[in-house]
Write a protein that holds these residues in place. Structure first.
Motif, short mmCIF file in Angstrom:
data_model
loop_
_atom_site.label_atom_id
_atom_site.label_comp_id
_atom_site.label_asym_id
_atom_site.label_seq_id
_atom_site.Cartn_x
_atom_site.Cartn_y
_atom_site.Cartn_z
N GLY A 229 0.84 -1.19 0.00
CA GLY A 229 0.00 0.00 0.00
C GLY A 229 0.88 1.25 0.00
O GLY A 229 2.09 1.17 -0.12
N PRO A 230 0.24 2.42 0.17
CA PRO A 230 0.97 3.69 0.16
C PRO A 230 2.10 3.73 1.19
O PRO A 230 3.08 4.44 1.01
N GLU A 231 1.94 2.92 2.26
CA GLU A 231 2.98 2.96 3.30
C GLU A 231 4.32 2.44 2.79
O GLU A 231 5.38 2.81 3.30
N LEU A 232 4.30 1.63 1.71
CA LEU A 232 5.55 1.13 1.14
C LEU A 232 6.40 2.29 0.59
O LEU A 232 7.62 2.32 0.74
N ALA A 233 5.70 3.26 -0.01
CA ALA A 233 6.41 4.42 -0.54
C ALA A 233 7.09 5.20 0.58
O ALA A 233 8.23 5.66 0.45
N GLN A 234 6.37 5.31 1.70
CA GLN A 234 6.95 6.05 2.83
C GLN A 234 8.15 5.33 3.40
O GLN A 234 9.15 5.94 3.77
N ARG A 235 8.06 4.03 3.42
CA ARG A 235 9.18 3.24 3.93
C ARG A 235 10.42 3.41 3.04
O ARG A 235 11.53 3.59 3.51
#
Lengths: 249, 429
Positions: A229-235
């Protein structure tokens, strides 16, 4: 629905895509992130049918239609749009003439009536206002003398006029300041809906703060190595690619 | 001449002159007779140029010299069909001869050279040089032409000069046009050269144009003759102080077409535009040759010439700019570009700058290349079919030259000729 299955492609005899598999359902925005040289631009050119990008295997279906069998203009008519990382300057081709020719070419193949110069101006003006584009950009040569931000906005204007089913945005954020980035993101967000999907290719997470993706994929060495999800980009932004790539390996 | 048996590559022309001499205009005027005899002698002695002559190195006249033409001054097609008017006034020449019935020169000081030959005898070859081969040939055989005076301080508006070759086996046409603009006078001359049939002919016009102080002429030539035609034009132009010659030549027809302009900027602050475009397809050769003489200070010259080549075709650009010692503060610009749509097309480009003044600004450039693949893909990725995309890019390439023409009907005539050419040859390209 765009369905890419085990796609392999070469450039000048060198394998770049080594089996990309990806599904983008209608109405969804997916992001592809990856380090330099991962094959991000090759994927966008392979999908849009650029010469010199040789498909060696796999399939690409857009709503069941085989894209790989089509000429670039046929892919556009089928609903594919590529926003270029480096939009081409065309001196001597007026922007208005270009946009109207493209719009009518696509309308023709869709069996829709062509728009005349007056109807076109009305359409274009409304879209340009949304993108904060000065009207004289219609009179100038395509992208000639445009700033980096103006060129990208011109890409989004084309997308808004041509109403594709799926748009590939190839590093649309490169070279944009924060204001231009917002305008471009607003332009993409305005298109979002059940009949529109997008593949946002980017190196940085910055753009994804403004165009929030449904899914994020990591492309490395010609393959999708991680999805989330979008959290992968933040990681990725926080940790860099190294950690994610190691995990995948 | 009748006593001489002509030989050499121009023998047919000299022979023709011998037969026609008594019927050509000015036959009873010794001065003109002398000019024609001298031209005959020059042609007998030296012939028409072969490729060994430097200025004709790239343009081989052999096919024209081997071709057979009908005798000049024979019957013409009376019912020739003319294109729609582009100006209120028009001077029409059919098979080289002025047709008063088809022309409208209302309000102009203008007429047929054949009719006023006595009054202009002294002006022949005063601007165009008799030593130039195409002037020599024209001097030998000129049968008519337009004589036009634009009096001091008057604006003559737009005049269309239409030249049509008619008939099934067309002849050789050698019109001589004498144009003079008085001080401060203005004129737009929109010239179109056409063939009514596909028959072979030779059109060898010579212009002698004098632009007085502060006068301005826009001279747009649209050459759209049959693919079997030979078009060999020579323009002699003289511009006085503050005068402007704004010229554009489109070569879009003929098996061999050459438009050669020799222009002298003789007074300070004069301006010359020698722009043009050439469109050639299978089996054709087009040649734009210019010799620009900056003979006075503070003058400006501009030249943009574009050539589009399809199939097995040839293009030639030769552009000489001479800046004399006294021509200080000269501002010169020359650009010639070729777009090769086929691997079998060839462009020969020869810019030649000779500068003797020390305070000048002169730039020149030349490019040759194929259609840009990036641009083509960009257009196609927007849904524009390949053929249409190519047409857009070819038009864009020419646009830079065509858009310099300010006169709208003239620009329309050029755009129409480009579209017609593409409609005929674009598919194959």
């Amino acid at each position: 629905m765009l369905r890419i299955e085990n796609l392999t492609a070469e450039v000048e005899g060198k394998p770049i895509l080594k089996g990309v598999t990806l599904e983008i359902p209608d109405g969804e925005v997916h992001a592809i992130m990856g380090p330099n040289g991962a094959g991000k631009s090759t994927l966008s050119y392979a999908l849009s049918g650029r010469e010199g990008y040789e498909i060696t295997g796999g399939s690409v279906l857009l709503n069941g239609q085989d894209l790989l069998e089509m000429e670039p203009e046929e892919r556009a008519a089928a609903g594919l749009f590529l926003a270029f990382q480096y939009p081409v300057e065309l001196p001597g081709v007026g922007n208005a003439n270009f946009l109207r020719t493209a719009l009518n070419a696509i309308r023709r193949t869709r069996g829709e009536a062509e728009v005349d110069a007056m109807q076109f101006l009305k359409l274009a003006r409304a879209r340009m206002k949304e993108l904060s584009m000065p009207e004289d950009m219609l009179k100038r040569g395509v992208n000639v003398g445009f700033s980096g931000g103006e060129k990208k906005r011109n890409e989004i204007l084309q997308m808004a006029l041509l109403q594709p089913k799926i748009a590939i945005l190839d590093e649309t954020d490169s070279g944009l300041d924060i204001d231009a980035l917002k305008i471009v993101a607003d332009g993409v967000n305005a298109m979002r809906g059940p009949a529109f999907s997008a593949l946002v290719i980017t190196h940085y997470q910055r753009l994804l703060n403004h165009i929030v993706p449904d899914r994020v994929h990591v492309l490395a060495d010609g393959r999708i190595v991680a999805s989330g999800g979008p959290e992968l980009a933040q990681r990725l932004e926080a940790e860099g690619y190294a950690g994610v790539l190691e995990e995948a390996a | 001449m009748n006593s001489v048996t002509p030989s050499g590559n121009a023998a047919a022309f000299v022979h023709r002159y011998a037969g026609l001499a008594g019927r050509l205009p000015g036959a009873s005027i010794p001065e003109i007779r002398k000019l024609r005899e001298a031209a005959a002698e020059t042609l007998v002695a030296g012939g028409l140029p072969s490729r060994r002559v430097e200025a004709w190195r790239y343009t081989d006249l052999t096919p024209m010299l081997r071709a057979e033409f009908r005798e000049a001054l024979t019957a013409v097609d009376e019912a020739v069909e003319l294109p729609a008017k582009r100006a209120e006034r028009r001077a029409v020449f059919v098979d080289g001869r002025f047709r008063a019935d088809l022309s409208d020169l209302d309000g102009l000081v203008a007429g047929s050279l054949a009719e006023v030959i006595e009054t202009v005898a002294g002006r022949l070859n005063s601007i165009a040089s008799a030593s130039q081969p195409m002037v020599t040939l024209n001097t030998l055989l000129f049968e008519d032409g337009l004589v036009l005076e634009v009096p001091e301080g008057t604006d003559a508006g737009r005049l269309e000069l239409l030249s049509v070759a008619s008939g099934e086996t067309a002849s050789t046409l050698h019109p001589r046009h004498l144009i003079r603009l008085g001080r401060g006078a203005q004129l737009v001359l929109l010239e179109t050269a056409l063939s009514a049939t596909g028959a072979r002919h030779l059109h060898n016009p010579v212009f002698e144009i004098e632009v007085a102080e502060e006068a301005r002429i826009t001279h747009v030539r649209v050459q759209r003759e049959a693919e079997s035609a030979y078009h060999l034009a020579h323009l002699g132009v003289r511009v006085a102080e503050g005068g402007v010659y704004d010229g554009f030549v489109l070569n879009a027809g003929g098996r061999i077409s050459r438009s050669e302009t020799h222009l002298a900027l003789n007074g300070p602050n004069a301006t010359a535009h020698l722009n043009g475009a050439q469109l050639v397809a299978e089996g054709q050769l087009a040649d734009t040759t210019t010799a620009l003489d900056h003979a006075a200070p503070n003058c400006a010259s501009r030249q943009t010439v574009k050539t589009v080549l399809a199939g097995r075709s040839r293009g030639v650009f030769q552009g000489k700019i001479l800046v004399r010692r006294e021509a200080q503060k000269t501002d010169g610009y020359q650009m010639n570009q070729a777009l090769l749509l086929s691997e079998e097309a060839e462009i020969d480009s020869k810019p030649q700058l000779e500068i003797y003044a020390d305070d000048v600004k002169c730039s020149h450039g030349a490019t040759a290349g194929a259609l840009d693949e990036n641009s083509l893909f960009y257009l196609r990725s927007r849904g524009i079919p390949a053929g249409e995309a190519r047409a857009m890019l070819v038009r864009a390439f020419l646009q830079e030259a065509v858009e310099i023409v300010e006169d709208e009907p003239a620009r329309e005539a050029l755009e129409e000729a480009v579209s017609a050419w593409w409609a005929q040859h674009g598919e194959a390209a």
